[in-house]
Write a protein that holds these residues in place. Structure first.
Motif, PDB file in Angstrom:
ATOM      1  N   SER A 294      36.823 -53.522  -1.388  1.00  0.00           N
ATOM      2  CA  SER A 294      36.848 -55.100  -0.987  1.00  0.00           C
ATOM      3  C   SER A 294      38.096 -55.245  -0.004  1.00  0.00           C
ATOM      4  O   SER A 294      38.268 -56.246   0.335  1.00  0.00           O
ATOM      5  N   LEU A 295      38.971 -54.600  -0.507  1.00  0.00           N
ATOM      6  CA  LEU A 295      40.301 -54.784   0.552  1.00  0.00           C
ATOM      7  C   LEU A 295      39.773 -54.766   2.122  1.00  0.00           C
ATOM      8  O   LEU A 295      40.473 -56.293   2.591  1.00  0.00           O
ATOM      9  N   LEU A 296      38.853 -54.336   2.290  1.00  0.00           N
ATOM     10  CA  LEU A 296      38.851 -55.153   4.492  1.00  0.00           C
ATOM     11  C   LEU A 296      37.315 -54.760   4.401  1.00  0.00           C
ATOM     12  O   LEU A 296      36.185 -54.630   5.473  1.00  0.00           O
ATOM     13  N   ALA A 297      36.596 -55.418   3.074  1.00  0.00           N
ATOM     14  CA  ALA A 297      35.430 -55.722   3.539  1.00  0.00           C
ATOM     15  C   ALA A 297      34.673 -56.226   4.749  1.00  0.00           C
ATOM     16  O   ALA A 297      35.680 -56.681   5.136  1.00  0.00           O
ATOM     17  N   PRO A 298      33.421 -55.658   5.067  1.00  0.00           N
ATOM     18  CA  PRO A 298      32.625 -54.775   4.528  1.00  0.00           C
ATOM     19  C   PRO A 298      32.999 -53.149   5.325  1.00  0.00           C
ATOM     20  O   PRO A 298      32.210 -52.301   4.876  1.00  0.00           O
TER      21      PRO A 298
END
Length: 331
Positions: A294-298
């Motif tokens: 979730s931090l660097l999604a996708p």
């Protein structure tokens, strides 16, 4: 008090794992997740995301965390050494070497986790055989054999990386860095029998772990079969670690740090410290996986990278600070 803390930890673990259902590339609200859970055959994007993507990952994160934490607790208790982690037995290095060779040979991706499990477990058994002295296991031989074979198998991984194109090298690196991406119910079903066996042995070994806290001489004096206990603990730790590696690749620091945290929270009695370790491992890996995707999604952060940023300072703090009245070993 320890039982109450264990119950509170169980509730907190459920909450931590639930985060994995809400966080990801597409954020879902509590209502969406609840509706999808109670209507698995309704169809639609939300149901697909929850049942096909996130619920398997949350389940695997819980399995990996509990397996590595339990394996670390068993080995630390057997060796009476707080610096031991599950990968001491060479499971990770053996699995990584087999996976690297399989990728070089062009083995189908569906068979790679099974090969990693078999190689990891086989390496652990080889380490145990080399460490055998009489009917029991020599601690110094175990450590030396584990370190030596890990170094040997790591050279196979390095050789494979130098011989592959960028695509294959990236696949190997993904295993080395740890990831739950692409795993599902099929992988869970494959490892389930081994997980059940490993956890069953661990639970049966709880009384022996409490006796081992007093030292090997006292353990023999009260009638404990030390050799049989060592083999049981080593087999359980190896099976649990191999199953975890086959599901997630190499996930570091969980088996090293979590037993320390559990003993700090509930004490050294294995009757509560062992389940506390499993619950803490589930929560830690569950939260880490949710943050990774979730931090660097996708895009995804390798789970071992995230755990290293958290694990190294946590371990240094736990190991270097004064212990006060809480001891890692002894009564």
């Amino acid at each position: 008090m320890a039982v109450a803390r264990l119950a509170a930890l169980g509730c907190a673990t459920l909450g931590a794992l639930a985060l994995g259902l809400f966080l990801g590339g597409s954020a879902l609200g509590p209502g969406d997740v609840a509706w999808a859970l109670f209507h698995p055959h309704a169809g639609g994007d939300v149901v697909t995301i929850v049942w096909t993507l996130r619920l398997p990952r949350v389940t695997i994160a819980a399995i990996v965390g509990a397996s590595l934490a339990t394996a670390g607790f068993l080995l630390q208790g057997m060796l009476r050494n707080p610096l031991v982690d599950p990968f001491l037995t060479g499971v990770s290095a053996g699995a990584a070497a087999a996976i690297s060779i399989a990728i070089v040979a062009g083995v189908a991706a569906a068979f790679v986790p099974a090969l990693g499990f078999a190689a990891g477990l086989g390496t652990a058994l080889l380490v145990a055989a080399l460490a055998r002295r009489g009917s029991g296991i020599d601690v110094e031989r175990l450590i030396l054999a584990g370190v030596s074979l890990s170094a040997l198998f790591s050279s196979f991984v390095a050789l494979a990386l130098t011989r592959l194109s960028s695509g294959g090298a990236e696949e190997i690196i993904a295993w080395l860095a740890g990831s739950l991406a692409g795993r599902g119910w099929t992988e869970v079903a494959f490892t389930l029998p081994y997980l059940v066996a490993g956890f069953a042995i661990a639970l049966l070994a709880v009384p022996a772990l409490n006796v081992l806290r007093l030292g090997p001489s006292v353990a023999r004096g009260v009638g404990l079969d030390l050799a049989r206990t060592q083999w049981a603990l080593l087999v359980a730790a190896a099976v649990l670690t191999a199953a975890a590696v086959s599901l997630s690749g190499i996930v570091g620091f969980v088996g090293l740090i979590v037993p320390h945290l559990a003993r700090r929270m509930v004490g050294t009695d294995a009757r509560v410290a062992l389940p506390a370790s499993a619950l803490l491992g589930m929560a830690l890996v569950g939260i880490a996986d949710a943050l990774c995707r979730s931090l660097l999604a996708p895009s995804e952060i390798p789970i071992s990278v995230l755990l290293a940023f958290v694990g190294v300072p946590t371990f240094l703090y736990l190991y270097l600070r004064p212990r006060g009245t809480t001891r890692l070993w002894g009564t």
